[in-house]
Structure formats: C-alpha cells, structure tokens
Design an enzyme around this catalytic site. Structure first.
Site, mmCIF file in Angstrom:
data_model
loop_
_atom_site.group_PDB
_atom_site.id
_atom_site.type_symbol
_atom_site.label_atom_id
_atom_site.label_comp_id
_atom_site.label_asym_id
_atom_site.label_seq_id
_atom_site.Cartn_x
_atom_site.Cartn_y
_atom_site.Cartn_z
ATOM 1 N N ASN A 277 0.884 -1.177 0.000
ATOM 2 C CA ASN A 277 0.000 0.000 0.000
ATOM 3 C C ASN A 277 0.913 1.216 0.000
ATOM 4 O O ASN A 277 1.479 1.577 1.032
ATOM 5 C CB ASN A 277 -0.910 -0.011 1.228
ATOM 6 C CG ASN A 277 -1.958 1.101 1.186
ATOM 7 O OD1 ASN A 277 -1.901 2.000 0.352
ATOM 8 N ND2 ASN A 277 -2.903 1.044 2.106
ATOM 9 N N ARG B 255 -3.048 -2.345 -3.287
ATOM 10 C CA ARG B 255 -4.258 -1.556 -3.161
ATOM 11 C C ARG B 255 -4.218 -0.464 -4.226
ATOM 12 O O ARG B 255 -3.270 0.313 -4.304
ATOM 13 C CB ARG B 255 -4.340 -0.902 -1.782
ATOM 14 C CG ARG B 255 -5.571 -0.022 -1.600
ATOM 15 C CD ARG B 255 -5.420 0.907 -0.423
ATOM 16 N NE ARG B 255 -6.585 1.771 -0.263
ATOM 17 C CZ ARG B 255 -6.563 2.934 0.358
ATOM 18 N NH1 ARG B 255 -5.427 3.385 0.883
ATOM 19 N NH2 ARG B 255 -7.645 3.666 0.467
ATOM 20 N N ARG C 133 -10.070 16.568 3.828
ATOM 21 C CA ARG C 133 -11.017 16.685 2.723
ATOM 22 C C ARG C 133 -12.387 17.105 3.248
ATOM 23 O O ARG C 133 -12.788 16.689 4.332
ATOM 24 C CB ARG C 133 -11.114 15.356 1.971
ATOM 25 C CG ARG C 133 -9.905 15.056 1.103
ATOM 26 C CD ARG C 133 -9.916 13.618 0.584
ATOM 27 N NE ARG C 133 -9.248 12.707 1.495
ATOM 28 C CZ ARG C 133 -9.281 11.380 1.389
ATOM 29 N NH1 ARG C 133 -9.968 10.812 0.409
ATOM 30 N NH2 ARG C 133 -8.628 10.623 2.247
ATOM 31 N N HIS D 27 -13.158 2.766 -0.099
ATOM 32 C CA HIS D 27 -12.905 1.936 1.092
ATOM 33 C C HIS D 27 -13.538 0.554 0.949
ATOM 34 O O HIS D 27 -13.851 -0.108 1.935
ATOM 35 C CB HIS D 27 -13.422 2.620 2.382
ATOM 36 C CG HIS D 27 -12.705 3.888 2.714
ATOM 37 N ND1 HIS D 27 -13.363 5.066 2.986
ATOM 38 C CD2 HIS D 27 -11.386 4.166 2.812
ATOM 39 C CE1 HIS D 27 -12.485 6.021 3.234
ATOM 40 N NE2 HIS D 27 -11.276 5.496 3.146
ATOM 41 N N GLU E 11 -7.620 -4.601 5.594
ATOM 42 C CA GLU E 11 -7.584 -4.472 4.145
ATOM 43 C C GLU E 11 -6.460 -5.300 3.531
ATOM 44 O O GLU E 11 -6.602 -5.840 2.432
ATOM 45 C CB GLU E 11 -7.422 -2.997 3.768
ATOM 46 C CG GLU E 11 -8.620 -2.141 4.144
ATOM 47 C CD GLU E 11 -8.291 -0.667 4.225
ATOM 48 O OE1 GLU E 11 -8.816 0.098 3.401
ATOM 49 O OE2 GLU E 11 -7.521 -0.280 5.124
#
Length: 402
Positions: A9, A91, A239, A179, A377
C-alpha cells in the site's frame, strides 16, 4: 519454506507492506513500512509475534524516491525469506468503470488505470508507482491490483447515477464509492463476530484520516457516502466531504482560483484541519481545549449521524451499526457521541463495553446492535491476490489438457 504473497500500500513518501505465507490458510508473516522517503528514509518491520525484524535508516539521497525504497524492500525480503514472493497484491484506489474485480497487471492495464489519477490524486499515482517499477525491474513477478471501488460495483443504477445527461454516465461519471476493501472484509467477518446482523441491514462507518460509510444488506454493498471521487460524503482529515457544486463555480468565477488551487484546497486544507485550524488528527482534537477542536469533532459526529439516516433509508431500515478503521476502532469518546445522536434508532450503548472497544458495544436490549470490528484491508488484498493466481493456474492447466 512456504510460498508468500507481498501486499503493498504505497503513498507519496511511504510504502506499507505485509507478507503472508500460503498454506491451508493465509498467515501473516511480517508487516512493516518504509517511511520518510527522500527526507528521512526509515525501514521498520516486525514478525507475526511482534518482534522487531529490522529498524534501519539511510541518508536521504540513498533512498530518494519510491523506486529506491522498493529496492531496499526487495533486499530486505531476500535476506529475510531467501527469495522474492510469488506475487504482489496492491491496493489501487480507483478502478473506474472498467475494473470491478481484482486483475493481473501488465503495462496496458497500468496505462488504463493512470487515466483515473485525476479522480484520486492523493492515492492513484502513488498506488501505481511501485507497480510500474516492479514491471520494469522484476517483470517475471506477478502483480495483482485490488480496487477500493470494486465492492460497490453491484449497486443498482438508481444509486450510482447523478442527475446529469446520460452521456456523462456512459463516459464513467457515476458514484463509485471507496474503502471497498475495508467494507468487504467487514462483510466477511459479520457471520463470525456478529451473526445476529450478518444477513440484515448494517451501516458500517470506516472512520480514519479518510472516512466514509456504507450500507451493507445481506453482505452486499447497496449504498455509500462517497461518490465519483474520494472527496464526497463525510468530512475527513483534510477533505471537506459533501459540498454544493456551486461552491466550485464560486471559487472559480468569484475568487479567481485555478482548478489546481481548488484541488489543493479540497484535498489538503479542508475537513477537520480546515474546521479546527489546528490539526487533521482526531487524537489531537480530542485532547485539545480549543473550542475550534470541539466544533470540528461535533461537525464530524453530526455528519455521521445524518448519513446514517440516508443509508438506513437506502435499506428501508437498519439492524446494526459497525465502527471500524483507526478512529472508529480507537476513539470511544467519539463512538459515544455518535451513539447519542443515533438514539432515535433505539441504539443504546453499553459504556463499559464501549470503553473496551471490543466486539458488541451496545446493550442486550438495544434495538440496533452496535459493534467495533477491526478492519484488515491487507488480508483482503492477499486473499484476492491468491484467488487471481489460482484462477490463472486453473486456466493454464485447462489449456494444457485441451
């Protein structure tokens, strides 16, 4: 020695990685990261038992970019396991309209994925950097892309459309959701840790520096708070979350900002950082006495509660609520604040269970069951990578027998 799969990742100045051994089931063998690339390069890794395997730094010039960092990672893996892994799972945040499942990577696929970089400028270029480097330096090494958008691709069209002319939808302007690797993992865990809601209507809140929520019904995603890009929905560390599109027009026409300046504002200077003027880190805000920190957290909780109502409406009700990811798993004060705003759902928190943050944190009499489930993940990426390899092997065998 068993074969292994490496999960990567990658960010702009760091590479997080985990190594899994392939046996009857995937076993995490080690995890680590190279951070401070180009500034203070630092490689750390720990084994499955938590013991340190390496803790090494280099001069900035020796590990000045991601390709150089990958070289150091390859050296470490060869020294640690004696060989390279049989595959690398990555990812990749945005799969666009083309990719709805994990895929074996080659130059043509990477080129197509680069076209989606403007839709995820914080992530996509960094995700693809190590892939390109390994294709050049280790072309024999199989690489698999696992997409954060893929889990949401089964939504009905009515959920994924914007009220724009059809030509834009056909060109890929649609609500993708993100996600997905985290939500897919949670969905896979529900039958084990929360069988009472596994086949029901569940709202999952992935709360971290990036944050979103997902409606999962009978194990499938039916709605998400994020849309075309990873800017939509909940406010995040930097964000803004949901915005009136007219704000973009106002910034362009009345404030004279360029598209690049607006992109910089929305991705780096908004969210909790913008609201508080202090930090994008929830930990900092929770310990701050500044009223702006409290306001930022109150706003975060308020928006979580609003989107819970939206997701519940998408499923015509809700049976369970799950907190996950860094903030969701580790901030009991914030979980309590969210639960108070969800009292209208007859969600009743167990204070002692919430303080521990393990498993079910609602009372036995709560109409909506509430859980904290740690996400994984990386394990999800390893599973997908192994599945792609097995499909490839089966196809090769079928070709030989034909």
């Amino acid at each position: 020695m068993s074969d292994t799969i490496l999960v990567v990742n990658a960010g702009s100045s760091s590479i997080k990685f985990q190594l899994f051994s392939i046996g009857d089931q995937l076993q995490r063998r080690l995890k680590g990261q190279i951070e401070g690339i180009g500034v203070h390069p630092h490689l750390v890794a720990k084994g499955a038992d938590g013991a340190s395997l390496i803790d090494k730094t280099w001069p900035a010039g020796e590990v000045g970019d991601v390709p150089a960092a990958l070289g150091k990672l390859v050296e470490f893996l060869r020294a640690e396991i004696g060989t390279l892994p049989i595959a690398v799972g990555h990812r990749v945040v945005h799969g666009g309209p083309d990719y709805s499942a994990p895929i074996l990577l080659d130059a043509a696929v990477v080129e197509r994925l680069e076209a989606f970089a403007p839709l995820a400028p914080l992530h996509q270029p960094n995700n693809l950097g190590p892939i390109r480097t390994l294709l050049q330096r280790q072309p024999q090494l199989r690489q698999v892309a696992c997409f954060d958008t893929a889990f949401h691709r089964g939504h009905p069209e009515v959920a994924d459309r914007y009220a724009l002319p059809d030509k834009f939808y056909q060109d890929g302007v649609r609500r993708y959701g993100f996600h997905g690797l985290s939500y897919e993992y949670i969905a896979s865990q529900l039958p084990k840790v929360a069988p009472d809601i596994a086949q029901g209507r569940v709202v999952v809140a992935h709360l971290g520096s990036g944050a979103s929520m997902c409606a999962i019904q009978a194990g499938k995603s039916v709605e998400s708070t994020m849309g075309f890009t990873a800017l939509d929905g909940l406010p995040m560390g930097t964000r803004p979350g949901q915005l009136d599109a007219g704000i973009v027009l106002y910034l362009l026409t009345e404030r004279g900002m360029s598209a690049k300046e607006i992109e910089r504002l929305f991705y780096y200077d908004c969210g909790l950082k913008g609201l508080s003027g202090i930090s994008n880190d929830v930990r900092d805000l929770l310990t701050s006495s500044d009223p702006r920190a409290k306001f930022a957290l109150d706003y975060f909780v308020y928006r979580i509660s609003l989107f819970t109502g939206m997701l519940a409406a998408a499923m015509c009700g809700v049976d369970g609520f799950v907190f996950t990811a860094g903030v969701g798993e580790n901030a009991p004060t914030l979980r309590e604040a969210v639960a108070k705003r969800l009292a209208w759902l007859e969600l009743e928190l167990d204070p002692a269970a919430n303080a521990k943050g393990e498993g079910r944190i609602s009372t036995p009499g709560s109409r909506v069951a509430c859980y904290v489930i740690p996400t994984d993940e990386e394990l999800m990426i390893a599973r997908h990578t192994l599945s792609v390899l097995r499909v490839q092997a089966a196809a090769r065998l079928k070709e030989k027998l034909a």
